[in-house]
Design a protein around this motif. Structure first.
Motif, PDB file in Angstrom:
ATOM      1  N   MET A  97     -10.156  -9.590  -0.030  1.00  7.04           N
ATOM      2  CA  MET A  97      -9.125  -8.911  -0.672  1.00  7.04           C
ATOM      3  C   MET A  97      -9.483  -7.429  -0.894  1.00  7.04           C
ATOM      4  N   ALA A 133      -9.292  -5.774   2.390  1.00  4.82           N
ATOM      5  CA  ALA A 133      -7.761  -5.468   2.770  1.00  4.82           C
ATOM      6  C   ALA A 133      -7.284  -4.295   1.949  1.00  4.82           C
ATOM      7  N   ILE A 134      -7.767  -3.733   0.643  1.00  5.32           N
ATOM      8  CA  ILE A 134      -7.324  -2.783  -0.045  1.00  5.32           C
ATOM      9  C   ILE A 134      -8.009  -1.378   0.576  1.00  5.32           C
ATOM     10  N   PHE A 154       0.909  -1.282   0.099  1.00  7.76           N
ATOM     11  CA  PHE A 154      -0.110  -0.212   0.250  1.00  7.76           C
ATOM     12  C   PHE A 154       0.909   1.220   0.098  1.00  7.76           C
TER      13      PHE A 154
END
Lengths: 362, 436
Positions: free
Chosen positions: B101, B104-105, B29
């Protein structure tokens, strides 16, 4: 002192140990979430998560205790070893089961379970015959393992609620309680354990038994008489194991021959349900956890070696003829499976092989 | 908290706190390239859902029959699922993995210092994907756990959330995605990721499912009036890559979709049912272009022919798995308008789709007739795409009367799939749906 008072004993030893060990058999950095490369998507090598984070795990510990007695009789022609052990494991570092909705099926964590493994190991070795022409050595061993779940805080609220039962073996097996095949419909009937009017899982599952062995062991023998050698070994296990469950009518494939005893018309009384697109009869149930005790002749070998003096006359250094056989036969209940096949599947049982050979060197 | 425990437990042994050879979240990130790659990962993961979902939902309703014989397939063909059906588990598992997923982002970017452009794209795509997954989960399973974080301890003990609230979250995700994304598609300018119009098209669909017809109408109108999409006159091209009608497609490496049903030789494994085939009138162009046939030993078998390629294909004929087309947006708007009593608007949209198929315009008057015509048009236009038929029959309240004559084992509780048994075992707070 003992030696003089126990003249029948040619060897004696009492040993014991006690200790605490850990476990370093886990990968590094399991406490961090991480990504790994995956397939290309429209020109971009994509990244997908390959681990879920768990910042709070710690050491596992196993307390081990062992006590053993070794004895020799008749100038050590008969040797006996008996051992008792107890291992108590807690905080085991395991791939802890989590529901798929978390994105993963497991993560690295300490198991809250305390597990106790105890058991006896018995071993007897004998030189039964030891003359000039004739030799016979035999050894037999047994293991009687036991394990149980000693504690598991909030077991009912955990992902292991349907795997473990407090105080029982870790391999307890659950399924529906089979009440027989309805002679009118041909469908299997099961006990409605929670009395809600329908057969559903997990609500109607009961503990059917355990699948870990109660006893296993082996017996090996080596015999020789002049130029002949014979050796054979047996293997035996006492346990229950899930048998093969055919999905009759579900899809076409080869099934064991017992399916020919299935229900076919109203009035048939049998324990094998009908072939039907309704697969409810095939749910895992108590009729499938079967006695899987067996004793198998794992291998047997017979050989004849030509005496050196005779061999040299026909200009050979050595000459040997032999017959080796594996898995010659098994004593077991083979209705639904070979007892060494792992459970609920059709597979190839251990192959029976017989080899006849000749070995000569010049 | 993380750093604290690391220092505590590894004070003596650890020489490095961050693994040099592993791609941990903080690295992903803080780098635009990694973030784009993680975003692309959402679509790679989403692609694992469709082969199970679309074909099995066609079997479950009245669109397809199959020659494939397995317990899993038989249960779908019978519309009688068990709690251990492996395909149901696969759909559930892959949708939730995609959600993890996306979460998570979304959570990882809260503390990221990357430029807004890159962040907005990744956030917009993640919201879009999460909205899509929950839209399917709640339409298939009803009440489902609504997870918005990646915290394993919380998620592993999740309880079900009411489907109305799940649908609210879906609408919120698509609304936010619509704002974060631009009119351009971020990846290679094909349609293999979402842009603002893809988010609007799904916002329109989710609003229709939630009974919010004004928003369904306005979101669909925004897509239709954008001028970015147009209905193809050549019906054989609707699944080709980057065609003018497509709004959202998934990239396929070899230029053909896993959803194609073309048999190499012999009897096609997935065949159009008699009821679907006879629903087309003979002058309907779609009957001959989207359905093909093959005669084996004197028997003619009909199979879906929307996807035509089954071998490696490049160039203009290459096909991508198509999730959203402009025709569906017209049909969504038509239904929303009909339910909102804008009958002339509803009829006009149906007629656009009919005319494209070579059929004359209808002149219907009553709301009931227009809704009936809408459902028929959805059946003919969207068969074997996205499982639409199942959701349409449920929304129109016709699932029981449509399926019970065809499927002897059908029960009214079949409107929801069973929660996979292993999930109930591993999350004791989950409860099974009725009838299983």
């Amino acid at each position: 002192m003992f030696k003089n008072n126990l003249p029948f004993l040619s060897f004696g030893k009492l040993r014991g140990s006690i200790g605490t060990t850990g476990n370093d058999q886990i990968s590094d950095y399991q406490y961090l979430a991480s990504y790994g490369t995956s397939n290309v998507y429209d020109g971009i090598a994509s990244l997908i998560p390959n681990r879920i984070a768990n910042s709070g795990y710690s050491w596992e510990t196993t307390h081990k205790q062992e006590l053993a007695l070794e004895l020799g009789f008749l100038s050590n022609r008969l040797m006996f070893t008996g051992a008792w052990y107890r291992h108590v494991s807690s905080n085991q570092l395991i791939a802890y089961k989590i529901p798929y909705l978390t994105g993963f099926s497991t993560y690295q964590a300490n198991s809250p379970a305390t597990i106790q493994n105890t058991g006896f190991e018995l071993d007897l070795n004998a030189r039964i015959l030891d003359s000039k022409q004739f030799h016979w050595r035999s050894s037999i061993n047994f293991t009687l393992p036991k394990n149980k779940l000693v504690s598991f805080p909030n077991l009912a609220g955990s992902s292991y609620a349907f795997n473990y039962v407090m105080g029982q073996d870790l391999s307890v097996y659950r399924g529906l309680h089979f009440l027989g095949v309805n002679p009118q419909t041909g469908l299997a009937t099961f006990e409605d354990v929670n009395h809600d009017g329908v057969i559903s899982t997990p609500g109607d599952l009961v503990v059917l038994g355990k699948t870990s062995p109660e006893l296993f062991g082996g017996w090996t023998n080596d015999l020789s008489w002049e130029s002949f050698d014979l050796s054979f070994s047996w293997e035996f296990v006492k346990r229950n194991y899930p048998g093969y469950q055919p999905l009759l009518g579900g899809y076409p494939q080869n099934d064991p021959s017992f399916v020919t005893q299935r229900w076919e018309k109203p009035g048939d009384v049998t324990n094998i349900p009908r072939a039907s697109i309704d697969l409810s009869s095939s749910q895992y149930n108590s009729s499938q956890l079967l006695n899987a005790n067996y004793a198998r002749l794992k291998n047997a070998a017979l050989s004849y070696t030509l005496p050196v003096a005779v061999a040299e006359k026909i200009r050979l250094k050595t000459f040997k003829i032999y017959l080796n056989a594996e898995n010659l036969f098994v004593i077991a209940n083979k209705d639904r499976f070979d007892p060494e096949l792992s459970g609920n599947s059709i597979g190839i049982p251990p192959l029976k092989t017989i080899v006849l050979g000749l070995k000569a060197s010049f | 908290m993380l750093a604290g425990s690391v220092l505590f437990s590894c004070k003596k042994m650890a020489t490095s706190e961050v693994p040099p050879n592993q791609l941990t979240n903080d690295k992903v990130f803080t780098d635009t390239t990694s973030l784009t790659a993680a975003t692309a990962g959402l679509f790679t993961q989403l692609a694992t859902v469709d082969a199970n979902l679309v074909r099995n939902l066609s079997l479950y309703t009245d669109e397809l029959k199959t020659t494939a014989v397995s317990a899993t397939n038989t249960e779908f063909s019978n519309s009688s699922l068990t709690v251990t059906n492996s395909s149901v588990l696969s759909i559930w598992q892959n949708l939730y993995r995609t959600i993890y997923m996306a979460n998570a982002i979304i959570n990882g970017l809260k503390i990221s210092t990357l430029p807004d452009g890159a962040k907005n794209t990744a956030l917009g795509e993640s919201r879009f994907i999460r909205g899509y997954c929950y839209l399917y989960l709640t339409r298939l399973f009803g009440d489902v756990p609504l997870l918005l974080t990646t915290d394993v301890k919380v998620n592993a003990a999740a309880v079900k959330t009411n489907s109305t609230l799940v649908l609210q979250q879906v609408i919120s995700d698509f609304s936010i995605a619509k704002q974060l994304l631009t009119t351009d598609y971020p990846l290679n300018n094909g349609k293999t990721t979402a842009n603002t119009y893809a988010a609007l098209a799904y916002l329109s669909l989710a609003s229709l499912e939630a009974g919010q017809y004004n928003r369904a109408d306005s979101a669909a109108t925004a897509v239709i009036n954008s001028g970015k999409y147009s209905l193809l006159s050549d019906l054989s091209k609707i699944c080709t890559e980057n065609n003018s009608e497509a709004i959202f497609q998934l990239w396929n490496q070899n230029g053909f979709s896993p959803l194609n049903s073309v048999a190499i030789t012999g009897v096609p494994p997935n065949q159009i049912t008699g009821s679907l085939y006879s629903a087309f009138t003979s002058s309907d162009k779609r009957k001959n272009i989207w359905i093909s046939s093959i005669t084996v030993s004197g028997t003619t078998y009909y199979f879906p022919y929307k996807y035509r390629q089954r071998t490696v294909t490049s160039g203009l004929n290459a096909e991508y798995t198509t999730y959203m087309r402009l025709d569906e947006v017209y049909l969504i708007r038509s239904e929303a308008r009909a339910r909102n009593s804008d009958l002339s608007g509803a009829l006009a949209d149906i007629n656009i789709i009919r005319n494209r198929a070579g059929l004359p315009s209808l002149a219907l008057i009553t709301k009931g007739d227009i809704l009936k015509a809408n459902l028929l048009e959805r059946q003919l236009e969207l068969f074997n795409e996205n499982g639409s038929r199942f959701f349409d029959l449920k929304r129109f309240g016709l699932i029981d009367q449509t399926l019970s004559p065809l499927k002897p084992l059908w029960k009214a509780t079949g409107r929801l799939f069973p929660i996979p048994q292993t999930e109930i075992l591993n999350d004791p707070n989950l409860t099974q749906n009725q009838g299983y």
